[in-house]
Design a protein around this motif. Sequence first.
Motif, PDB file in Angstrom:
ATOM      1  N   MET A  68       0.812  -1.224   0.000  1.00 45.88           N
ATOM      2  CA  MET A  68       0.000   0.000   0.000  1.00 45.88           C
ATOM      3  C   MET A  68       0.840   1.267   0.000  1.00 45.88           C
ATOM      4  SD  MET A  68      -2.888  -0.966   2.793  1.00 45.88           S
ATOM      5  CE  MET A  68      -4.069   0.310   2.423  1.00 45.88           C
ATOM      6  N   GLY A  69       2.133   1.116   0.135  1.00 44.44           N
ATOM      7  CA  GLY A  69       3.001   2.288   0.191  1.00 44.44           C
ATOM      8  C   GLY A  69       2.880   3.053   1.505  1.00 44.44           C
ATOM      9  N   ALA A  70       2.621   2.336   2.585  1.00 42.86           N
ATOM     10  CA  ALA A  70       2.549   2.989   3.902  1.00 42.86           C
ATOM     11  C   ALA A  70       3.959   3.289   4.392  1.00 42.86           C
ATOM     12  CB  ALA A  70       1.839   2.075   4.887  1.00 42.86           C
ATOM     13  N   SER A  71       4.064   4.277   5.320  1.00 41.91           N
ATOM     14  CA  SER A  71       5.421   4.670   5.686  1.00 41.91           C
ATOM     15  C   SER A  71       6.042   3.772   6.759  1.00 41.91           C
ATOM     16  CB  SER A  71       5.445   6.133   6.127  1.00 41.91           C
ATOM     17  OG  SER A  71       4.581   6.324   7.211  1.00 41.91           O
ATOM     18  N   GLN A  72       5.228   3.221   7.663  1.00 41.42           N
ATOM     19  CA  GLN A  72       5.833   2.493   8.784  1.00 41.42           C
ATOM     20  C   GLN A  72       4.834   1.556   9.469  1.00 41.42           C
ATOM     21  OE1 GLN A  72       7.387   5.347  11.563  1.00 41.42           O
ATOM     22  NE2 GLN A  72       7.984   3.709  12.980  1.00 41.42           N
ATOM     23  N   VAL A  73       5.376   0.454  10.020  1.00 45.92           N
ATOM     24  CA  VAL A  73       4.534  -0.457  10.807  1.00 45.92           C
ATOM     25  C   VAL A  73       5.149  -0.573  12.190  1.00 45.92           C
ATOM     26  CG1 VAL A  73       3.854  -2.875  11.039  1.00 45.92           C
ATOM     27  CG2 VAL A  73       3.733  -1.780   8.821  1.00 45.92           C
ATOM     28  N   SER A  74       4.315  -0.532  13.234  1.00 45.79           N
ATOM     29  CA  SER A  74       4.873  -0.739  14.575  1.00 45.79           C
ATOM     30  C   SER A  74       3.889  -1.576  15.384  1.00 45.79           C
ATOM     31  CB  SER A  74       5.124   0.600  15.268  1.00 45.79           C
ATOM     32  OG  SER A  74       3.896   1.240  15.488  1.00 45.79           O
TER      33      SER A  74
END
Length: 409
Positions: free
Chosen positions: A329-335
Amino acid sequence: MALIVQKYGGTSVGTPERIQAVAEKIIQYRDQGNRVVVVVSAMSGETDRLLSLATTLCERPMPRELDVLLATGEQTTIALLSMALQERGCAARSYTGAQVHILTDGAHNKARILDIDAHRVSSDLAAGRVVVVAGFQGVDENGNITTLGRGGSDTTAVALAAALKADECQIFTDVDGVYTTDPRVEPDARRLERITFEEMLEMASLGSKVLQIRAVEFAGKYNVPLRVLSSFEQGEGTLITYEDEGMEKALISGIAFNRDEAKLTVLGVPDQPGVAHRILGPIANANIEVDMIIQNIAPDGKTTDFTFTVHRNDYQRGMEILQQTAEQMGASQVSGDARIVKISLVGVGMRSHAGIASTMFETLAKESINIRMISTSEIKVSVVVDEKYLELGVRALHQAFQLDQAATA
Ligand code: ADP
Ligand code: ASP
Ligand code: MG
């Protein structure tokens, strides 16, 4: 002559001495003129022992074989309890779930009861015997052994009580009733004389493990009078019942908490229709249940941050799936954070009173407890906080809402 179904949990049958004490208790009930059906759990710790035995052999045991293994815990206790009863001159017979046809669906490890053929139990009762049934287990239509999920013996007892149209289903355990919160966390917790099915259902589904959720659902649906009592002390316990005039008029009936949660977040997802589906679809396809969800628009107005909670056992797998989705999805970050807990206030009184949530937030703020997520429904407010604040949070709320004192009408 009343017909009662009694269930004795793991601690109550945890040693041969305790099994003997249970046998004596059952005989007292029988001698008072009752017909008694008894459901027992495995000895305390036994189900966990069997589970770890299985995982020493393979990381993810086949659910069918796991059920064959786990069902042995309850098979042991029905035999031992029947022997103890017979030794005291009380006619008794033990049955596994399959023997009394506790028919379930085929969902191994979390099966649902579909039907019970009470015929065999009824004829034993008519012959004056105490009937001892293994909790937590059943059989599917193909004859496979199934189990009902942790705490499932409660559900066996309630389902048998419904099938036999018993006068009461009594859940004997290591506490003398349902408390305002887990007395292990708040020593000032107070036993409730009564609680509604609705509240008990919320408490159970929000983490209070004193009764299995399905047992409460079943009791509500079939109107089975349900009582939680101590195996070790005398007393009236707690009656789970429909709401009526004579009940305490408390705003809050109890505080539930759940240590089994974990939180996953994806940041900077392009804000378009279908985002929630694209994030949660793959999670659902992996059979991971999602509990709370929060979506927030980021300051740039073009992206969104999305947070949800899952069972802690699903944290690693959820994280792997989310990382893949985020990349696509082109998301910036996962936490993520697996050291969170959920604390919930439950009470039917909330329907008619505003301000409960704000008192809750104020109380937590005074203790410098940061709230990470919030969700509300008609009769509950839940917050997610860091794990280290569980005890402090529960005790502060218990005090703020004066749950140690009975409400006056
Ligand atoms: P059993 O083995 O008899 O089924 P459980 O351990 O499943 O017993 O359930 C009893 C335990 O539930 C208690 O020892 C207590 O710590 C816990 N518990 C959690 N919430 C509550 C509550 N609101 N009231 C009473 N007990 C609770
Ligand atoms: N023995 C099972 C468990 O530990 C079922 C039960 O005790 O109700 O979860
Ligand atoms: Mg239990």
